[in-house]
Motif scaffolding. Structure first.
Motif, PDB file in Angstrom:
ATOM      1  N   ARG A 166      10.085  28.730  -5.101  1.00 22.40           N
ATOM      2  CA  ARG A 166       9.249  28.456  -3.976  1.00 22.40           C
ATOM      3  C   ARG A 166       8.648  27.739  -4.967  1.00 22.40           C
ATOM      4  NH1 ARG A 166       7.704  34.742  -2.424  1.00 22.40           N
ATOM      5  NH2 ARG A 166       9.715  35.297  -1.116  1.00 22.40           N
ATOM      6  N   GLU A 183       5.512  26.619  -5.897  1.00 20.11           N
ATOM      7  CA  GLU A 183       4.206  27.529  -5.641  1.00 20.11           C
ATOM      8  C   GLU A 183       3.254  26.787  -7.055  1.00 20.11           C
ATOM      9  OE1 GLU A 183       3.736  31.663  -4.987  1.00 20.11           O
ATOM     10  OE2 GLU A 183       5.874  32.195  -5.289  1.00 20.11           O
ATOM     11  N   GLY A 203       3.781  35.025 -14.250  1.00 16.68           N
ATOM     12  CA  GLY A 203       4.920  36.126 -13.123  1.00 16.68           C
ATOM     13  C   GLY A 203       4.582  35.217 -12.106  1.00 16.68           C
ATOM     14  N   ARG A 204       4.594  33.905 -11.871  1.00 13.02           N
ATOM     15  CA  ARG A 204       4.419  33.453 -11.043  1.00 13.02           C
ATOM     16  C   ARG A 204       5.275  32.152 -11.127  1.00 13.02           C
ATOM     17  NH1 ARG A 204       3.209  33.609  -5.930  1.00 13.02           N
ATOM     18  NH2 ARG A 204       1.234  35.508  -6.736  1.00 13.02           N
ATOM     19  N   GLN A 205       6.294  31.788 -10.869  1.00 10.72           N
ATOM     20  CA  GLN A 205       8.027  30.161 -11.343  1.00 10.72           C
ATOM     21  C   GLN A 205       8.421  30.081  -9.553  1.00 10.72           C
ATOM     22  OE1 GLN A 205       8.940  32.627 -15.407  1.00 10.72           O
ATOM     23  NE2 GLN A 205      10.681  31.844 -13.484  1.00 10.72           N
ATOM     24  N   PHE A 237      12.230  31.580  -9.619  1.00 11.53           N
ATOM     25  CA  PHE A 237      11.941  33.594 -10.418  1.00 11.53           C
ATOM     26  C   PHE A 237      13.399  33.975  -9.939  1.00 11.53           C
ATOM     27  CE2 PHE A 237      11.082  35.101  -6.358  1.00 11.53           C
ATOM     28  CZ  PHE A 237      10.694  33.930  -5.814  1.00 11.53           C
ATOM     29  N   GLN A 280      15.000  37.871  -8.427  1.00 16.64           N
ATOM     30  CA  GLN A 280      15.278  38.690  -7.377  1.00 16.64           C
ATOM     31  C   GLN A 280      15.847  39.498  -7.213  1.00 16.64           C
ATOM     32  OE1 GLN A 280      13.346  37.492  -3.832  1.00 16.64           O
ATOM     33  NE2 GLN A 280      11.389  37.301  -4.229  1.00 16.64           N
ATOM     34  N   ARG A 318       1.776  42.170   4.388  1.00 14.43           N
ATOM     35  CA  ARG A 318       2.894  41.405   3.795  1.00 14.43           C
ATOM     36  C   ARG A 318       3.262  40.042   4.855  1.00 14.43           C
ATOM     37  NH1 ARG A 318       4.522  41.170   0.261  1.00 14.43           N
ATOM     38  NH2 ARG A 318       6.119  41.003   0.398  1.00 14.43           N
ATOM     39  N   THR A 337       2.062  42.204  -7.743  1.00 12.25           N
ATOM     40  CA  THR A 337       3.244  43.049  -6.668  1.00 12.25           C
ATOM     41  C   THR A 337       4.745  42.642  -7.086  1.00 12.25           C
ATOM     42  OG1 THR A 337       1.767  42.465  -5.076  1.00 12.25           O
ATOM     43  CG2 THR A 337       4.166  43.442  -4.669  1.00 12.25           C
ATOM     44  N   VAL A 338       5.320  43.751  -7.889  1.00 14.80           N
ATOM     45  CA  VAL A 338       6.342  43.891  -8.651  1.00 14.80           C
ATOM     46  C   VAL A 338       7.213  44.129  -7.763  1.00 14.80           C
ATOM     47  CG1 VAL A 338       5.699  44.601 -11.231  1.00 14.80           C
ATOM     48  CG2 VAL A 338       6.119  46.123  -9.611  1.00 14.80           C
ATOM     49  N   CYS A 339       7.079  44.659  -6.898  1.00 12.04           N
ATOM     50  CA  CYS A 339       8.946  44.907  -5.424  1.00 12.04           C
ATOM     51  C   CYS A 339       7.922  44.937  -4.058  1.00 12.04           C
ATOM     52  CB  CYS A 339       8.695  46.013  -5.673  1.00 12.04           C
ATOM     53  SG  CYS A 339      10.761  46.874  -4.720  1.00 12.04           S
ATOM     54  N   ALA A 340       8.230  44.462  -3.283  1.00 11.43           N
ATOM     55  CA  ALA A 340       8.200  44.766  -1.832  1.00 11.43           C
ATOM     56  C   ALA A 340       8.554  44.826  -0.511  1.00 11.43           C
ATOM     57  CB  ALA A 340       6.881  43.522  -1.531  1.00 11.43           C
ATOM     58  N   ALA A 366      12.362  43.376  -1.533  1.00 12.23           N
ATOM     59  CA  ALA A 366      12.304  43.190  -3.142  1.00 12.23           C
ATOM     60  C   ALA A 366      12.086  42.714  -4.117  1.00 12.23           C
ATOM     61  CB  ALA A 366      13.159  41.202  -2.581  1.00 12.23           C
ATOM     62  N   GLY A 388      10.703  41.675  -8.315  1.00  8.29           N
ATOM     63  CA  GLY A 388      10.364  39.752  -8.672  1.00  8.29           C
ATOM     64  C   GLY A 388      10.562  41.202 -10.363  1.00  8.29           C
ATOM     65  N   ARG A 432       8.468  39.708 -13.359  1.00  8.16           N
ATOM     66  CA  ARG A 432       7.515  40.963 -13.549  1.00  8.16           C
ATOM     67  C   ARG A 432       7.814  41.641 -14.191  1.00  8.16           C
ATOM     68  NH1 ARG A 432       4.059  38.851  -8.072  1.00  8.16           N
ATOM     69  NH2 ARG A 432       3.437  36.934  -8.107  1.00  8.16           N
TER      70      ARG A 432
HETATM   71  P1  ATP Z   1       2.827  37.083  -3.755  1.00  9.29           P
HETATM   72  O1  ATP Z   1       2.063  37.679  -3.235  1.00  9.29           O
HETATM   73  O2  ATP Z   1       2.610  37.510  -4.517  1.00  9.29           O
HETATM   74  O3  ATP Z   1       3.223  36.104  -3.919  1.00  9.29           O
HETATM   75  P2  ATP Z   1       4.773  37.935  -2.119  1.00  9.29           P
HETATM   76  O4  ATP Z   1       4.560  38.857  -1.038  1.00  9.29           O
HETATM   77  O5  ATP Z   1       5.036  36.436  -1.929  1.00  9.29           O
HETATM   78  O6  ATP Z   1       4.119  37.695  -3.369  1.00  9.29           O
HETATM   79  P3  ATP Z   1       7.858  38.441  -1.282  1.00  9.29           P
HETATM   80  O7  ATP Z   1       8.602  37.602  -0.987  1.00  9.29           O
HETATM   81  O8  ATP Z   1       7.639  39.940  -0.982  1.00  9.29           O
HETATM   82  O9  ATP Z   1       6.287  37.848  -2.586  1.00  9.29           O
HETATM   83  O10 ATP Z   1       8.522  38.676  -2.629  1.00  9.29           O
HETATM   84  C1  ATP Z   1       9.144  39.961  -4.006  1.00  9.29           C
HETATM   85  C2  ATP Z   1       8.708  39.919  -5.217  1.00  9.29           C
HETATM   86  O11 ATP Z   1       9.090  38.798  -5.539  1.00  9.29           O
HETATM   87  C3  ATP Z   1       6.871  40.083  -5.544  1.00  9.29           C
HETATM   88  O12 ATP Z   1       7.037  41.147  -5.307  1.00  9.29           O
HETATM   89  C4  ATP Z   1       7.390  39.112  -6.968  1.00  9.29           C
HETATM   90  O13 ATP Z   1       7.512  40.526  -7.361  1.00  9.29           O
HETATM   91  C5  ATP Z   1       8.466  38.438  -7.370  1.00  9.29           C
HETATM   92  N1  ATP Z   1       7.783  37.165  -6.087  1.00  9.29           N
HETATM   93  C6  ATP Z   1       7.465  36.904  -5.500  1.00  9.29           C
HETATM   94  N2  ATP Z   1       7.261  35.205  -5.965  1.00  9.29           N
HETATM   95  C7  ATP Z   1       7.116  35.361  -6.561  1.00  9.29           C
HETATM   96  C8  ATP Z   1       6.891  34.429  -8.159  1.00  9.29           C
HETATM   97  N3  ATP Z   1       6.861  32.776  -7.712  1.00  9.29           N
HETATM   98  N4  ATP Z   1       7.342  33.637  -9.670  1.00  9.29           N
HETATM   99  C9  ATP Z   1       8.055  35.226  -9.421  1.00  9.29           C
HETATM  100  N5  ATP Z   1       8.091  36.592  -8.556  1.00  9.29           N
HETATM  101  C10 ATP Z   1       7.475  36.369  -7.310  1.00  9.29           C
END
Ligand code: ATP
Ligand code: MG
Length: 436
Positions: free
Chosen positions: A119, A121, A126-128, A131, A133, A265, A287-290, A312, A314, A317
Motif C-alpha cells: 500500500r 502510505e 507500524g506502517r509500511q 508489510f 499480513q 472499517r 490496530t493489530v487485527c481487523a 487479517a 499485521g 505490528r
Molecule cells: P489502518 O487503519 O492502520 O490503516 P487498515 O484498516 O487499513 O489499518 P486493514 O486493511 O484492516 O488495515 O489491514 C489489517 C491489518 O493489517 C491492520 O490492522 C494492520 O495491523 C495491518 N496493516 C494495514 N496496513 C498496514 C501498513 N501499511 N503497514 C503495516 N501494517 C499494516
C-alpha cells in the motif's frame, strides 16, 4: 564517501519496503510458527495466492471510495497494457481463488494465508508500503458461531505470543445492506445540517462514503458525532439477533470486549459483524487485527451468494508488540557446535563425521570452519558464531581418533577429549532435543 555529482548513486531499497535481516528473521519465524500452529489447531488450511492481480478485482471488491482504492494501490499497466495491482490485502484474491477453483461446492471452507501486501502510505513505525499480513477467510457459515471461533482463536494466538494483556477487542454490527442504507440517510441528514463544522475529508465523504466519517480522527468531527444517530439503533431485527448471539457466545467463552458504535472499517464489503483488536502500545498504529463478515462479497465478484467471514492481522505490528512485551526473542539459531580444524587432514575428517552426525541428529546445528586460519583465529570465529561448543580437530586428536570439546559459554570449563565414535552420544546427551 564522495558527494561529487558524478559519484555513483548508492542503491537502496524502496522507502517503506524494508529488508528483514538475519538478526530479525528468528522472531519472524517464531511468530509464523505460532500462527501456523494455532490456526492448524482449529483445522484451517493454508492457501497461497499471487502477489499480482487484475486491478479490477480490488476496485470491485474493496470499493472505489476507500482509502485503499483511492490512494494506496500500486497499480500499473503490464507490457500488454493490462491493469495490474500489487495486492493491498488478501480477501479479494482469496474469494477470486475459491470461485475460480470451485471450492464453494464444498462448504464450509476455513482458509488462511500469509505474505506481503502493498500500500502506498506514509511510512512510519507500524506502517509500511510492503508489510505482511496473516489472513483468515471462512465461507459458507451464516451464524455468529464462526465469528466467535475467529475471536477465541485470535485470543489464543495473543496468549501464545505473550501479548494478551496488551490488546483489547472492539466489536460492532453494521447491520444489513438495507438497515445500513437507512442509517446512512439519517447520518447524512444530521451531518449535512452541520456541514460547515466538518473537516475537509469528512465533507468529501458526506457524499461518497458517509459511514467512514464515523472513524475520522479529527477532534471537532468526533465532538460533532457524539450526538449523531447511532448505527446500533438502526439495526434490522435479524442483524440485532445475530449481534446479540455473538455477544452471548463471547461472554460464554470468557472473552471481554467493548462495543464501539463508531467502528465501521475501511472496506466496503463488510456487513453485520466488524471487529478490531487494538493496542495502546503502538501509538497511532493501534490496530493489530481487523475483520468481520462480508456476506455480499462472493456474489459481488460473480459467485453464488455465500456468506463469508474473515480477518487479517499485521505481522510488523505484532512483532513490535512482542518486542514491547519482551517476548520476541524467538528461537535460538546459534550453532550448537563450531568445528575448529587445526590440521591439514582435519577438514576431510570433519566433513565426513559431520555428515554422519547430521544423519543421526537432524536437529543439530553445526558450523564448520572454512577458509583455514590459526587455532586462535578459528576460536575467535567460534566465539563470534555464538556456538555453544567448539569441537577441535588437531593432529593429536586425529592420531588418537578423538576430538577435543570446549564449552564456549561458561567461563573456565576444561577442554575434554571425546572419542570419535562416542561423539554422537555425547552431543545427543549435551543437547537433548524434543525431536529425538
Ligand atoms: P489502518 O487503519 O492502520 O490503516 P487498515 O484498516 O487499513 O489499518 P486493514 O486493511 O484492516 O488495515 O489491514 C489489517 C491489518 O493489517 C491492520 O490492522 C494492520 O495491523 C495491518 N496493516 C494495514 N496496513 C498496514 C501498513 N501499511 N503497514 C503495516 N501494517 C499494516
Ligand atoms: Mg489503512
Amino acid at each position: 564517501m564522495s558527494s561529487s555529482p558524478d559519484a555513483r548513486q548508492e542503491l537502496r531499497a524502496i522507502r517503506g519496503m524494508p529488508d528483514i535481516l538475519p538478526a530479525q528473521t528468528p522472531a519472524w519465524q517464531y511468530l509464523e510458527r505460532c500462527v501456523t500452529d494455532v490456526l492448524g489447531g482449529y483445522a484451517y488450511r493454508e492457501i497461497r495466492l499471487p502477489l499480482l492481480e487484475p486491478t479490477e478485482l480490488f476496485a470491485r471488491s474493496i470499493g472505489e471510495v476507500t482509502d485503499i482504492v483511492e490512494k494506496e494501490m500500486y497499480s500499473f499497466p503490464d507490457r500488454n497494457g493490462d491493469g495490474m495491482t500489487l495486492r493491498p490485502e488478501g480477501t479479494a484474491s482469496c474469494v477470486r481463488a475459491v470461485l475460480q477453483h470451485g471450492m464453494l461446492q464444498q462448504l464450509p471452507q476455513r482458509l488462511w494465508y500469509m505474505g506481503p501486501m502493498f500500500r502506498y502510505e506514509r511510512p512510519q513505525m507500524g506502517r509500511q508500503r510492503q508489510f505482511h499480513q496473516v489472513g483468515v477467510e471462512t465461507f459458507g457459515l451464516e451464524g455468529p458461531d464462526i465469528e466467535a471461533e475467529h475471536l477465541v482463536m485470535t485470543a489464543r494466538l495473543w496468549r501464545r505470543l505473550g501479548v494478551a494483556d496488551r490488546v483489547r477487542l472492539e466489536i460492532n454490527s453494521l447491520g444489513s445492506t438495507a438497515s445500513r442504507a437507512a442509517y446512512r440517510s439519517a447520518l447524512v441528514a444530521y451531518l449535512s445540517a452541520r456541514e460547515a463544522e466538518l473537516d475537509e475529508d469528512s465533507r468529501r465523504r458526506l457524499a461518497s462514503n458517509p459511514l467512514r466519517i464515523l472513524d475520522s480522527k479529527n477532534p471537532a468531527t468526533q465532538a460533532l458525532l457524539r450526538d449523531a444517530p447511532r448505527l446500533t439503533d438502526h439495526l434490522d431485527a435479524e442483524s440485532a439477533a445475530h449481534f446479540a448471539e455473538l455477544r452471548s457466545l463471547l461472554e460464554a467463552a470468557g472473552l471481554s470486549y467493548t462495543v464501539n458504535p463508531a467502528l465501521v472499517r475501511g472496506l466496503d464489503y463488510y456487513g453485520r459483524t466488524v471487529y478490531e483488536w487494538v493496542t495502546d502500545s503502538l501509538g497511532a498504529q493501534g490496530t493489530v487485527c481487523a475483520g468481520g463478515r462480508y456476506d455480499a462479497l462472493v456474489a459481488e465478484l460473480g459467485g453464488p451468494a455465500t456468506p463469508g467471514v474473515g480477518f487479517a492481522m499485521g505481522l510488523e505490528r505484532l512483532l513490535l508488540l512482542m518486542q514491547a512485551a519482551g517476548t520476541s526473542a524467538g528461537v535460538d539459531v546459534a550453532p550448537h557446535a563450531y568445528w575448529v580444524l587445526a590440521d591439514a587432514a582435519a577438514p576431510r575428517l570433519a566433513l565426513a563425521l559431520g555428515e554422519q552426525l547430521r544423519d543421526a541428529l537432524p536437529w543439530l546445528r553445526m558450523q564448520l570452519n572454512c577458509g583455514g586460519g590459526s587455532i586462535k583465529s578459528q576460536m575467535k570465529r567460534a566465539d563470534r558464531s555464538a556456538a555453544v561448543l567448539a569441537i577441535i580437530v588437531g593432529s593429536d586428536e586425529i592420531a588418537a581418533n578423538e576430538v577435543s570439546v570446549r564449552e564456549l559459554r561458561s567461563e573456565g570449563s576444561p577442554q575434554i577429549r571425546v572419542g570419535v565414535s562416542a561423539l554422537r552420544a555425547f552431543l545427543a546427551e549435551r543437547f537433548t532435543s524434543v525431536t529425538t
